[in-house]
Design a protein around this motif. Structure first.
Motif, mmCIF file in Angstrom:
data_model
loop_
_atom_site.group_PDB
_atom_site.id
_atom_site.type_symbol
_atom_site.label_atom_id
_atom_site.label_comp_id
_atom_site.label_asym_id
_atom_site.label_seq_id
_atom_site.Cartn_x
_atom_site.Cartn_y
_atom_site.Cartn_z
ATOM 1 N N HIS A 195 0.869 -1.201 0.000
ATOM 2 C CA HIS A 195 0.000 0.000 0.000
ATOM 3 C C HIS A 195 0.888 1.226 0.000
ATOM 4 O O HIS A 195 0.942 1.993 0.956
ATOM 5 N N GLY A 196 1.585 1.347 -1.117
ATOM 6 C CA GLY A 196 2.543 2.434 -1.244
ATOM 7 C C GLY A 196 3.944 1.888 -1.040
ATOM 8 O O GLY A 196 4.126 0.813 -0.461
ATOM 9 N N HIS A 197 4.933 2.636 -1.554
ATOM 10 C CA HIS A 197 6.322 2.183 -1.415
ATOM 11 C C HIS A 197 6.983 2.957 -0.274
ATOM 12 O O HIS A 197 7.139 2.437 0.807
ATOM 13 N N GLN A 198 7.318 4.227 -0.519
ATOM 14 C CA GLN A 198 7.816 5.028 0.618
ATOM 15 C C GLN A 198 6.735 5.986 1.107
ATOM 16 O O GLN A 198 6.632 6.233 2.298
ATOM 17 N N THR A 199 5.954 6.523 0.180
ATOM 18 C CA THR A 199 4.759 7.245 0.607
ATOM 19 C C THR A 199 3.709 6.167 0.872
ATOM 20 O O THR A 199 3.287 5.467 -0.053
ATOM 21 N N ILE A 200 3.330 6.014 2.108
ATOM 22 C CA ILE A 200 2.442 4.899 2.459
ATOM 23 C C ILE A 200 0.983 5.360 2.468
ATOM 24 O O ILE A 200 0.639 6.385 3.059
ATOM 25 N N ARG B 277 -0.690 3.472 -8.673
ATOM 26 C CA ARG B 277 0.170 4.138 -9.677
ATOM 27 C C ARG B 277 1.344 4.833 -8.991
ATOM 28 O O ARG B 277 2.497 4.720 -9.383
ATOM 29 N N ILE B 278 1.014 5.562 -7.915
ATOM 30 C CA ILE B 278 2.076 6.276 -7.195
ATOM 31 C C ILE B 278 3.055 5.268 -6.589
ATOM 32 O O ILE B 278 4.272 5.460 -6.611
ATOM 33 N N ALA B 279 2.515 4.161 -6.076
ATOM 34 C CA ALA B 279 3.383 3.123 -5.506
ATOM 35 C C ALA B 279 4.349 2.621 -6.577
ATOM 36 O O ALA B 279 5.537 2.395 -6.313
ATOM 37 N N ALA B 280 3.841 2.458 -7.801
ATOM 38 C CA ALA B 280 4.692 1.953 -8.888
ATOM 39 C C ALA B 280 5.742 2.992 -9.283
ATOM 40 O O ALA B 280 6.901 2.663 -9.536
ATOM 41 N N VAL B 281 5.337 4.252 -9.323
ATOM 42 C CA VAL B 281 6.311 5.307 -9.662
ATOM 43 C C VAL B 281 7.437 5.306 -8.625
ATOM 44 O O VAL B 281 8.622 5.343 -8.957
ATOM 45 N N GLU B 282 7.070 5.217 -7.354
ATOM 46 C CA GLU B 282 8.102 5.243 -6.307
ATOM 47 C C GLU B 282 8.917 3.952 -6.291
ATOM 48 O O GLU B 282 10.130 3.975 -6.118
ATOM 49 N N GLY B 283 8.230 2.829 -6.453
ATOM 50 C CA GLY B 283 8.934 1.541 -6.428
ATOM 51 C C GLY B 283 9.960 1.453 -7.546
ATOM 52 O O GLY B 283 11.102 1.050 -7.334
ATOM 53 N N THR B 284 9.554 1.862 -8.745
ATOM 54 C CA THR B 284 10.484 1.782 -9.877
ATOM 55 C C THR B 284 11.603 2.814 -9.725
ATOM 56 O O THR B 284 12.724 2.582 -10.176
ATOM 57 N N ALA C 285 -1.521 13.363 -2.166
ATOM 58 C CA ALA C 285 -2.442 12.312 -2.621
ATOM 59 C C ALA C 285 -2.715 11.337 -1.482
ATOM 60 O O ALA C 285 -3.856 10.898 -1.272
ATOM 61 N N ALA C 286 -1.674 11.008 -0.724
ATOM 62 C CA ALA C 286 -1.858 10.064 0.392
ATOM 63 C C ALA C 286 -2.831 10.652 1.420
ATOM 64 O O ALA C 286 -3.658 9.945 1.993
ATOM 65 N N ASN D 248 1.879 9.360 18.153
ATOM 66 C CA ASN D 248 2.554 8.119 17.768
ATOM 67 C C ASN D 248 2.706 8.148 16.252
ATOM 68 O O ASN D 248 1.726 8.299 15.526
ATOM 69 N N ARG D 249 3.942 8.043 15.783
ATOM 70 C CA ARG D 249 4.141 8.033 14.321
ATOM 71 C C ARG D 249 4.237 6.599 13.798
ATOM 72 O O ARG D 249 3.815 6.302 12.701
ATOM 73 N N ARG D 250 4.803 5.740 14.606
ATOM 74 C CA ARG D 250 5.095 4.393 14.132
ATOM 75 C C ARG D 250 3.843 3.635 13.674
ATOM 76 O O ARG D 250 3.827 3.001 12.625
ATOM 77 N N ASP D 251 2.807 3.722 14.469
ATOM 78 C CA ASP D 251 1.637 2.883 14.190
ATOM 79 C C ASP D 251 0.688 3.479 13.149
ATOM 80 O O ASP D 251 -0.384 2.939 12.909
ATOM 81 N N MET D 252 1.104 4.595 12.535
ATOM 82 C CA MET D 252 0.254 5.201 11.507
ATOM 83 C C MET D 252 0.269 4.381 10.219
ATOM 84 O O MET D 252 -0.638 4.479 9.410
ATOM 85 N N LEU D 253 1.324 3.569 10.021
ATOM 86 C CA LEU D 253 1.550 2.987 8.693
ATOM 87 C C LEU D 253 0.843 1.661 8.460
ATOM 88 O O LEU D 253 0.558 1.293 7.329
ATOM 89 N N GLY D 254 0.595 0.897 9.510
ATOM 90 C CA GLY D 254 -0.052 -0.403 9.326
ATOM 91 C C GLY D 254 0.921 -1.464 8.870
ATOM 92 O O GLY D 254 2.137 -1.243 8.765
ATOM 93 N N THR D 255 0.365 -2.622 8.558
ATOM 94 C CA THR D 255 1.181 -3.778 8.228
ATOM 95 C C THR D 255 1.848 -3.636 6.855
ATOM 96 O O THR D 255 1.419 -2.821 6.036
ATOM 97 N N TRP D 256 2.860 -4.448 6.586
ATOM 98 C CA TRP D 256 3.568 -4.507 5.302
ATOM 99 C C TRP D 256 4.032 -3.156 4.781
ATOM 100 O O TRP D 256 3.491 -2.644 3.800
ATOM 101 N N VAL D 257 4.976 -2.601 5.469
ATOM 102 C CA VAL D 257 5.593 -1.381 4.943
ATOM 103 C C VAL D 257 7.092 -1.612 4.946
ATOM 104 O O VAL D 257 7.773 -1.281 5.890
ATOM 105 N N VAL D 258 7.575 -2.235 3.883
ATOM 106 C CA VAL D 258 8.989 -2.598 3.859
ATOM 107 C C VAL D 258 9.845 -1.345 3.737
ATOM 108 O O VAL D 258 10.802 -1.162 4.470
ATOM 109 N N ALA D 259 9.480 -0.457 2.825
ATOM 110 C CA ALA D 259 10.345 0.695 2.568
ATOM 111 C C ALA D 259 9.828 1.976 3.227
ATOM 112 O O ALA D 259 10.480 2.999 3.171
#
Ligand code: BGC
Length: 761
Positions: free
Chosen positions: A111-116, A137-144, A379-380, A416-427
């Motif tokens: 659910h997003g790459h660096q922008t989650i 789309r944004i995830a793909a732009v950032e991932g690539t 957008a996020a 709390n900033r950490r728990d804003m992102l949710g599961t599966w945020v590798v980057a």
């Protein structure tokens, strides 16, 4: 000339088809030539997917990765990202290995790459396909821009059991909504074409039926009739593939008693022969090896089984790498099977343009220009605000006033900033996310007086904390103060406030993979804080973080307002404040039922009627009910409020008797009867009360997200065709049957304006 303009679309189609035929022919010739130069070992090497430095989610990690790449024993790698790192690893493949075949680079960009963005369950609650596609789309732009070209997403597993932690990664319980979302995400990732350097190949997962694990316990047995599979669980996988996904991942569970990773019916008869899938199949993390524990034999046996079933790439397990050669010698697999798998992996690389330029996705400049940009963050923020579901709002407590309010802001998720992102945020970097406290400060500025107190730990249970901190980091910690001291501080803040905003719920590691829960309430420490706040008699707004439907009977009765925000991502705090203060009117709707109690699970809106249907009373004997609780959910599928109110007129049907391919138009007039402009998700359901099989009581067949100004009315119409009446019958034939149908349109699956039609063949 003008007379022939109607032929233009046809001409265009012919040109496109012939261009495609040329690419296919070009690809065929290229891959054939390459394969003619490959040794058996090199071919098997292409089927090997390794990981590098990734948190292991299965049986071990990949070893000797660099030597294997240089030795042509690797087809793809995941867990490496960042242009410079990817360049280095790709260099190994294209300079050191004999045939210089480039690697494919994958990652869980979920659910997003660096922008989650919000977790997928949250995204699905937006019911907004444009926003969902945009997030991908944004995830793909950032991932690539970080060197990647393959994402292990979308996860399209239908889930009817909120105990399952991975319900957070999918789109909820409904096949129709899930299918629409699967297609939107694939379109977003793959963009205008796979060879673009900002498109990623999508991987539909986990095939199949992974969301139906018994008891909601991860990796557990799945046992399901073919009829239920075809009607309710398989459609989203097919929709993702029909949208062009280049790959699909197998699941950990059994399907009809055979593990999905070795299931030839699933991976060949259904996937290839019935659905015509042309991309490649990858296993899940060591799911090949796990067939040993499933009881299917030793590594050589299960590897041969997987290849024969239709697997093309082995994730981390190295069963293919270490046994296929032997199996070929012993006649347990064929050369044709190895060639076919190798061909599909090479074709994926060809489609991604990697043979033309192995560094196509490596552009160091893009790292700064395309990642975490102001535009992506904006957008996020917008997307997140559209995923929130307003579950309750008594006395119009929300939106809050931006001026003059004294707000007690309490709860372990508030600052709390950490728990804003949710599961599966590798980057994703949690330090770059916006907390709720910061968001309120940005949006309301000095207009409001914030009285902050943490009030409680996420949980006081140290054994639970230990499990939540599995990856070694201190994701959840205990405050130095005692629970009593913390509560006292919160009570002090509340005593000076006009309104209490309690930010509570699940922390990041409480949902996701291997995070099933048997008790899906808010943890006791936080519940205690909430009760203290409610006891003050002041209005209490619960801002609820969660990766799954929770049981909230007490909260639903006693909180003044409940805003369910899931895990909203990098811009969490800003998006929450936008909604709390009314800059954005909430419009999300639940994509999964919220039960009253765990004992009701599985609970989903499109259940069957049974021979002794529930009559609304738990008391009636010899009915399908419970002695101690009603059958109804706390919040049904499709439910969600707005700051404004909407009224639905009676339903108008263009006809009440139809024949064959005729079309029916169903119309309601929607009126915004409240004070605010707002969006409503108008939902269409169809029931088929008499058929050759027992059908579900209703099924979602369409929806429209509509914006209405305060006081405005609009006619909303749906066109219904026999296609919408089709289902898989007991011979698994997809067709419709003559008879009476009930058409329902409304604000959620339980509140519908309905009418009947007779439709004959
Ligand atoms: C998960 C997959 C994921 C894979 C690679 C597995 O544990 O089930 O969803 O894509 O790991 O990270």
């Amino acid at each position: 000339m003008k007379r022939y303009t109607f032929l233009l679309p046809l001409l265009f189609l012919l040109i496109t088809l012939s261009a495609k035929a040329q690419t296919d022919a070009g690809m065929d010739a290229f891959v054939k030539k390459l394969m003619s130069q490959m040794t058996l070992d090199e071919k098997i090497g292409q089927l090997n997917l390794v990981t590098a430095g990734y948190p292991p989610t299965g049986l071990g990690v990949s070893l000797g990765v660099e030597e294997k790449i240089a030795g042509g024993q690797v087809g793809g790698i995941f867990g490496v990202y960042g242009a410079a790192k990817v360049r280095g690893v790709q260099e190994l493949a294209v300079t050191k290995s004999r045939l210089k075949i480039p690697l494919i680079f994958g990652l869980d960009v979920i659910h997003g790459h660096q922008t989650i963005f919000p977790i997928p369950l949250g995204l699905s609650a937006s019911w907004d396909m444009n926003l969902i596609e945009k997030s991908a789309r944004i995830a793909a732009v950032e991932g690539t821009a970080d060197g990647l070209n393959w994402t292990f997403s979308p996860m399209v597993d239908i889930a009817r059991d909120p105990r399952w932690g991975r319900i957070s990664e999918g789109s909820g319980e409904d096949a129709y909504l899930g299918s629409r979302i699967a297609a939107a995400m694939v379109k977003g990732y793959q963009g205008p074409g796979l060879s673009q350097n900002n498109s990623m190949m999508a991987c539909v997962k986990h095939f199949g039926l992974y969301g139906a694990a018994e008891g909601g316990r991860d990796y557990n047995t799945v046992d399901m009739s073919r009829n239920t599979m075809y009607n309710y669980f398989l459609p989203p996988y097919k929709a993702g593939l029909d949208a062009g996904a280049g790959s699909i991942m197998t699941s950990f569970n059994v399907v009809d008693a055979v593990p999905a990773t070795g299931n030839r019916w699933l991976l060949t008869d259904l996937l290839r022969k019935q659905w015509g899938f042309k991309g490649f199949v990858v296993t899940d993390y060591t799911s090949l090896n796990e067939m040993i524990e499933h009881g299917l034999g030793d590594l050589q046996t299960v590897s041969a089984l997987a290849l024969h079933a239709g697997v093309d790439m082995d994730m981390v397990g190295e069963g293919f790498l270490t046994t296929l050669k032997k199996s070929l010698k012993e006649g347990k697999v064929t050369q044709a099977e190895i060639d076919q798998a190798c061909r599909l992996v090479l074709e994926a690389k060809y489609k991604l343009g990697l043979f033309e330029d192995p560094y196509r996705y490596v552009d160091e400049k893009r790292t700064t220009s395309d990642i975490l940009t102001a535009e992506h963050r904006q957008a996020a923020r917008e997307i997140a605000a559209h995923t929130f579901v307003l579950l309750k709002n008594d006395k119009q407590t929300l939106p809050l006033k931006k001026q003059g309010a004294n707000i007690a802001l309490v709860g372990p998720l508030a600052d709390n900033r950490r728990d804003m992102l949710g599961t599966w945020v590798v980057a994703g970097d949690w330090q770059k996310s916006v907390s709720v406290k910061e968001g309120i400060q940005h949006v309301a500025g000095s207009g409001v007086n914030i009285l902050y107190a943490k009030g409680a730990n996420i949980t006081d249970d140290t054994a639970f904390i230990h499990r939540l901190n599995f990856f070694g980091q201190e994701m959840v910690s205990l405050d130095k103060r005692t629970p009593d001291e913390m509560i006292r501080e919160a009570a002090g803040a509340a005593s000076q406030a006009d309104v209490i905003v309690a930010v509570l719920g699940e922390s990041q590691s409480m949902s996701g993979e291997s995070s099933s829960r048997s008790d899906i309430g808010i943890p006791a420490s936080q519940e205690r804080l909430l009760k203290e706040m409610v006891a003050t008699g002041k209005p209490v707004v619960l801002v609820l973080f969660t990766g799954r439907p929770l049981t909230l009977p007490w909260e639903a009765e006693h909180c003044t307002s409940i805003l369910n925000v899931w895990a909203p991502g990098t811009e969490a705090g800003n998006a929450i404040a936008d909604v709390l203060f009314g800059d954005v009117n909430p419009s999300g709707k639940l994509s999964a039922t919220f039960p009253r109690s765990v004992g009701q699970i599985p609970l989903y809106y499109n259940h069957k009627n049974t021979g002794r249907p529930y009559d609304g009373s738990p008391q009636t004997k010899f009915r399908s009910n419970y002695l101690d609780i009603s059958n109804d959910p706390l919040y049904p599928f499709g439910y969600g409020l707005s700051y404004t109110t909407f009224s639905y007129s009676d339903l108008k049907l263009s006809k009440t008797a139809l024949k064959g391919a005729e079309k029916l138009t169903a119309t309601i007039t929607l009126t915004n009867t409240g004070k605010y402009d707002g969006e409503e998700v108008v939902q269409l359901y169809i029931s088929d009360p008499v058929a050759t099989i027992s059908r579900s009581v209703k099924d979602l067949k369409g929806f429209q997200k509509v914006m209405l100004k305060a006081g405005e009315s609009k006619e909303i119409s749906f066109t219904i065709t026999p296609e919408d009446l089709k289902f898989y019958n007991s011979d698994l034939k997809y067709d419709w049957e003559s008879g009476e149908f009930v058409i329902g349109i409304g604000t959620n699956s339980d509140e519908l304006k309905s009418g009947k039609v007779n439709w004959t063949k």
